[in-house]
Design a protein around this motif. Structure first.
Motif, mmCIF file in Angstrom:
data_model
loop_
_atom_site.group_PDB
_atom_site.id
_atom_site.type_symbol
_atom_site.label_atom_id
_atom_site.label_comp_id
_atom_site.label_asym_id
_atom_site.label_seq_id
_atom_site.Cartn_x
_atom_site.Cartn_y
_atom_site.Cartn_z
ATOM 1 N N ASN A 101 52.482 55.965 31.860
ATOM 2 C CA ASN A 101 51.387 54.268 31.966
ATOM 3 C C ASN A 101 50.103 54.845 32.437
ATOM 4 O OD1 ASN A 101 53.199 51.932 31.123
ATOM 5 N ND2 ASN A 101 54.782 53.037 32.065
ATOM 6 N N SER A 118 46.494 42.005 29.437
ATOM 7 C CA SER A 118 47.394 40.657 29.322
ATOM 8 C C SER A 118 46.120 39.614 29.107
ATOM 9 C CB SER A 118 47.974 40.160 30.466
ATOM 10 O OG SER A 118 47.327 40.439 31.691
ATOM 11 N N THR A 153 49.512 46.282 32.819
ATOM 12 C CA THR A 153 49.986 44.587 32.233
ATOM 13 C C THR A 153 48.671 44.088 32.528
ATOM 14 O OG1 THR A 153 52.298 45.134 32.671
ATOM 15 C CG2 THR A 153 51.342 42.692 32.547
ATOM 16 N N PRO A 195 56.742 43.649 35.141
ATOM 17 C CA PRO A 195 56.734 45.101 35.895
ATOM 18 C C PRO A 195 57.563 45.262 37.093
ATOM 19 C CG PRO A 195 54.519 44.362 34.765
ATOM 20 C CD PRO A 195 55.647 43.116 34.988
ATOM 21 N N MET A 238 54.260 37.813 32.928
ATOM 22 C CA MET A 238 54.115 39.112 32.540
ATOM 23 C C MET A 238 53.963 40.038 33.756
ATOM 24 S SD MET A 238 54.447 39.574 29.299
ATOM 25 C CE MET A 238 53.623 41.061 28.932
ATOM 26 N N TYR A 239 53.285 39.433 34.782
ATOM 27 C CA TYR A 239 52.904 40.217 36.014
ATOM 28 C C TYR A 239 54.476 40.382 36.755
ATOM 29 C CZ TYR A 239 48.103 39.065 35.035
ATOM 30 O OH TYR A 239 46.907 38.910 34.462
#
Length: 595
Positions: free
Chosen positions: A536, A492, A488, A514, A510-511
């Motif tokens: 991933n 990002s 991410t 996860p 966004m952090y």
């Protein structure tokens, strides 16, 4: 009807809560035995109803039953050990000989695996006599006899004979014939109800996960249709059910009626704790002819193995929750064949998952390349986007958005192209979410510190229970969360920072997102966590390879500049529609501002 979506309560709450927060901000600011007793070999079987001798008369419908009056007989083959009780003439114990159940103290599958045992299941046929009183065969005392692979149970109700004939067939089948004689002298409404009460005990590691995979399953429409329910009640007043079953994560008990069940209804209750996962009740009418019940049934006590289920040709393979429509097809025709092929080569299950991940990535590599190329192009035009944000700092959001879209258009960057890889990976994500916890071949397969790839690993024990997390930490879940966070962070960089006071920093959100995977995967199958970790980690490697060895950002920048010098392309229908909508919204804002 509410149906099982494969998620337990904690996973639903944690995952959905964080997802709603994230996507809410995005949409707002940017537009889910009894004990075994020896059988007397001298007894003779009563196989013909007309020649069978009546046992002791039952003068009332609730006779005093003593322990000495209850007898147990058994039948056994290589797959099943079935015991029958004279109380109710019913199956009292079923052991699947080739499988073991989870033992919490030993932390491995060492216990005998029973579906019926210790009075957790009872069933019988309920009738109403001419006086209006109700009686049920499960309350009667039967006389048992054994002959080869057949057990005959016989009882007498006020002169009427009720006989059950059980035959242990091949595979995991127990034939169940019901015969009556003289019952028409007692009942006259032509109705009989089959009642089944079934309390499910856990057999796997992880109560929450197993409970979500424990549900009603039933077939109807001449075996062509299937449905299930995992949470509340079932009600089928119009359909004729060919069979009704209760499945757990890897095993199921099913009863099939040749004449079908009508006016079926059922209920299920899930205790919060204890050894019982769920309590099921079922009530369905069965056909009577001339107020006599003579019908064939079949019990199936079986592991949920896809090949076995399909071999019956009764739509049993739908019991295995591989997903609806395209999701199920993806599992049936892609992931399961690949898994079976790789395991046939003698490769350990954990490495099979590793290879499956690589194969999936290779197939998706073209769209992933386009996604990462788009990401690089977005990074190159970041200065132009920053200029637009600065120029329209004091303008309304609509004007700024229009100017930003103009920059993307001139540079030949299609933002929507980045959505395709994400859309393609959604069915794969859900297919594997269904595949790993329901694959019988993975059950009991260990890999590194995970003792069972269909259950969570709990090497790290917690001194207390943490809400939504439990009393352990899964190493695979932690590792997966870390690589998702790294991925991410790496992807990002193109996200715009808030330009207006009070707007949330989407990068921070966004952090945070996860981290929700830790709650989501901590009680899930470790095979699933291992797959997402490898997937991933490979994404990170692919990004680095593309960035440093494949894509040349200087060439991309030159291409973008060249695109700017070209004559603008004719506006497409979609772009035109979007522009008109934005202009209309802008006009409405102006009108509202004047008012």
């Amino acid at each position: 009807m509410q149906q099982n979506n494969g998620l337990d309560k904690n996973q639903i709450i944690s995952f959905v809560l964080f997802s709603l927060i994230l996507f809410g901000f995005m949409f707002y600011f940017q537009g889910k035995q009894a004990k075994k007793e020896a059988t007397n070999p001298q007894q003779k079987a009563q196989t013909e109803l007309v020649t069978a001798k009546p046992v002791a008369e039952v003068q009332n419908l609730n006779p005093a039953i003593t322990q000495n009056s209850i007898k147990t007989v058994s039948l056994k083959n290589d797959l099943l050990d079935v015991q029958f009780s004279s109380l109710g003439g019913q199956i009292s114990s079923v052991e699947l000989v080739k499988f073991k159940a989870y033992n919490q103290k030993a932390d491995k599958d060492t216990d005998p695996l029973y579906l019926f045992n210790k009075n957790n299941a009872s069933y019988g046929f309920q009738f109403k006599d001419k006086t209006g009183k109700v009686f049920n065969t499960k309350d009667l005392v039967f006389s048992p006899t054994v002959n080869g692979n057949t057990v005959t149970m016989q009882s007498n109700v006020n002169g009427a004979i009720i006989q059950f004939l059980y035959t242990l067939n091949e595979k995991y089948e127990v034939g169940f014939k019901v015969k009556t004689q003289g019952l028409a002298q007692i009942v006259n409404d032509g109705k009989a109800n089959f009642l089944w009460n079934y309390d499910i005990r856990g057999k796997e590691k992880g109560r929450a996960q197993e409970a979500t995979h424990t549900e009603f399953s039933y077939g109807f429409n001449d075996y062509k249709s299937f449905d299930y329910d995992g949470r509340t009640t079932m009600d089928e007043p119009e359909e004729t059910l060919n069979w009704i079953g209760v499945k757990q994560q890897f095993f199921g008990a099913v009863i099939e009626a040749n004449g079908g069940f009508t006016n079926s209804k059922g209920n299920q209750d899930q205790p919060k704790d204890g050894e019982i996962l769920k309590k099921f009740t079922f009530d369905g009418e069965v056909k009577m002819a001339g107020n006599e019940l003579n019908q064939d049934f079949t019990w199936y006590f079986m592991p949920l193995d896809l090949k076995l289920l399909k071999s019956y040709n009764k739509n049993f393979d739908e019991i295995l929750p591989l997903g609806w429509s395209f999701i199920g097809s993806l599992n049936r025709h892609f992931f399961i064949p690949i898994y079976n092929l790789l395991t046939s080569w003698g490769i350990a299950a954990g490495w099979v998952i590793f290879l499956m991940t690589i194969i999936t990535k290779i197939i998706l590599s073209p769209v992933m390349f386009k996604q990462h190329k788009l990401s690089a192009m977005m990074r190159v035009i970041r200065p132009e986007i920053d200029e637009v944000n600065a120029k329209f700092k004091d303008a309304d959001a609509m004007k700024k958005q229009q100017a930003t879209m103009a920059v993307y258009k001139k540079a030949g960057v299609n933002q929507m192209a980045g959505c395709l890889p994400a859309v393609l990976q959604i069915p794969i994500f859900y297919a594997l979410f269904r595949f790993f916890p329901n694959n019988l071949d993975l059950r009991g397969q260990s890999f590194w510190f995970a003792k069972d790839l269909t259950a969570y690993d709990d090497v790290i024990k917690l001194p207390w229970n943490i809400p939504f997390l439990g009393e352990h930490l899964s190493i695979f879940a932690i590792a997966c969360t870390i690589v998702i966070l790294i991925y991410t962070i790496m992807t990002s960089g193109n996200m715009q920072q808030p330009q207006q006071p009070g707007m949330p920093n989407m990068k921070v959100l966004m952090y945070i997102f996860p981290v929700t995977f830790l709650f989501f995967l901590n009680t899930s199958a470790s095979g699933l966590s291992w797959y997402y970790f490898v997937s991933n980690a490979l994404n990170i490697v692919i990004i680095l390879i593309i960035k440093y060895w494949i894509l040349d950002e200087k060439k991309i920048h030159a291409q973008i500049q060249a695109n700017k010098e070209k004559e603008p392309k004719k506006e497409g229908k979609f772009s035109k529609k979007m522009r008109e909508m934005m202009e209309k919204a802008q006009e409405q804002q102006k009108v509202q501002g004047k008012k």
